[in-house]
Scaffold this motif. Structure first.
Motif, PDB file in Angstrom:
ATOM      1  N   LYS A 123       0.920  -1.157   0.010  1.00  0.00           N
ATOM      2  CA  LYS A 123      -0.173   0.024  -0.008  1.00  0.00           C
ATOM      3  C   LYS A 123       0.779   1.135  -0.219  1.00  0.00           C
ATOM      4  O   LYS A 123       0.471   2.226  -0.761  1.00  0.00           O
ATOM      5  CB  LYS A 123      -0.948  -0.045   1.288  1.00  0.00           C
ATOM      6  CG  LYS A 123      -1.998   1.022   1.221  1.00  0.00           C
ATOM      7  CD  LYS A 123      -2.960   0.968   2.388  1.00  0.00           C
ATOM      8  CE  LYS A 123      -3.639  -0.115   2.617  1.00  0.00           C
ATOM      9  NZ  LYS A 123      -4.426  -0.095   4.050  1.00  0.00           N
ATOM     10  N   GLN A 133     -10.532  -0.646  -0.192  1.00  0.00           N
ATOM     11  CA  GLN A 133     -10.086   0.443  -1.073  1.00  0.00           C
ATOM     12  C   GLN A 133     -11.316   0.883  -2.135  1.00  0.00           C
ATOM     13  O   GLN A 133     -11.468   1.777  -2.277  1.00  0.00           O
ATOM     14  CB  GLN A 133      -8.817   0.238  -1.583  1.00  0.00           C
ATOM     15  CG  GLN A 133      -8.484   1.138  -2.770  1.00  0.00           C
ATOM     16  CD  GLN A 133      -7.039   0.732  -3.234  1.00  0.00           C
ATOM     17  OE1 GLN A 133      -6.001   0.929  -2.922  1.00  0.00           O
ATOM     18  NE2 GLN A 133      -7.344  -0.089  -4.526  1.00  0.00           N
ATOM     19  N   GLY A 181      -3.249   0.917  -2.853  1.00  0.00           N
ATOM     20  CA  GLY A 181      -2.524   2.218  -2.571  1.00  0.00           C
ATOM     21  C   GLY A 181      -1.392   2.371  -3.752  1.00  0.00           C
ATOM     22  O   GLY A 181      -1.883   2.687  -5.074  1.00  0.00           O
TER      23      GLY A 181
END
Length: 309
Positions: free
Chosen positions: A117, A145, A273
């Motif tokens: 991430k 996410q 990420g």
């Protein structure tokens, strides 16, 4: 360069020789190359196909690429070969697992996911490691996410994310959904709460007797598929069949079919990420899958592409 080349030559006693060995081993990471850690649970199986285990076989092949600095590790080493120091020095982690999925803790798996991430690590997951805890935790993070991205950006930071139940290993039913569900609600503090079904990272049908499969490259322009035939055959492998219960990939760059009509998204990429995850299905330890040149080329390409981005 190894540190030993910088030390004047002199007669070593046993203690100093041991110290130098430790020093040399600690400096095998290269600043000017992509550092790749190939991890293997080293399942005790027939040595006819891979006398020194699949992970070491893959590592030996990748070492031929001058842009890669490759180290192999396994579950029998100190800290299961996944120490924080090793992970923090790694650009790309390649993970092969089969029957010891539960032996890696959720806390270590979360550490791996957090490194992805943050953009400090990219993650290549091979074959049966779809059920390894590090991949399952990474898929949970992708699911979270994805759920957060459904909210307006200004309220995401205050949203509360909960995962329902615990990680578990259960065969998927024939009518399994290909993705997990999210439930949104508002708590008494006015915050949005998201209850996320954990991806169980499995599929309803698999593992028919040995048979060939056909790999088809979907995105011929992707760096992972360069210098790989548009289609090729793996002569002996086992079968996986959709639906694969994982978050929807950002891209499926190749797929795989079998004589019975079975289909699988065998090369899938997710962003987590600032990092990426690549799942590549082929690789059962009973068959010489990694000796099929396009299979190894895909892994090599993935390591280079992930390590450079």
């Amino acid at each position: 360069a190894h540190m030993s080349s910088l030390i004047p030559k002199f007669k070593l006693n046993a203690l100093s020789a041991l110290a130098m060995l430790s020093l040399t081993a600690a400096t095998t990471w290269a600043a000017d190359k992509i550092n790749v850690l190939v991890w293997d649970e080293q399942q005790q199986v027939s040595k006819k196909i891979y006398p020194n285990f699949p992970g070491n076989f893959i590592a030996d092949q990748l070492k031929q690429n001058p842009n890669l600095n490759v180290i192999s590790a396994n579950i029998n080493q100190n800290q299961q070969g996944l120490s924080s120091k090793a992970l923090n020095n790694t650009d790309v982690l390649i993970f092969w697992g089969h029957v010891k999925h539960r032996d890696i803790s959720e806390s270590k798996s979360q550490e791996i996911a957090d490194l992805v991430k943050s953009g400090k690590l990219d993650f290549i997951v091979l074959h049966s490691a779809h059920w390894a805890v590090p991949f399952m935790v990474a898929m949970q993070e992708v699911a979270a996410q994805d759920a957060l991205e459904q909210l307006p950006e200004e309220i995401r930071a205050d949203a509360v994310v909960n995962f329902k139940g615990r990680i578990q290993w259960k065969k998927a039913p024939d009518n399994a959904r290909p993705h997990q569900l999210h439930e949104f609600s508002q708590n008494e503090n006015g915050q949005i709460e998201i209850n996320i079904e954990r991806p169980n990272c499995v599929f309803p049908r698999c593992c028919t007797p040995v048979q060939p499969s056909k790999i088809r490259i979907i995105n011929k322009k992707h760096p992972i598929t360069q210098n790989v035939p548009a289609t090729f055959i793996i002569p002996e492998t086992e079968m996986y069949d959709e639906p694969f219960h994982v978050p929807i990939p950002d891209e499926v760059i190749l797929d795989e079919t079998w004589e019975g009509g079975e289909y699988f998204r065998s090369g899938a990429i997710w962003s987590l990420g600032k990092g990426k995850i690549f799942y590549f299905r082929p690789g059962d330890q009973q068959y010489a899958v990694y000796k099929v040149k396009p299979v190894l080329k895909i892994i090599e390409n993935a390591a280079v592409w992930l390590g450079e981005n």
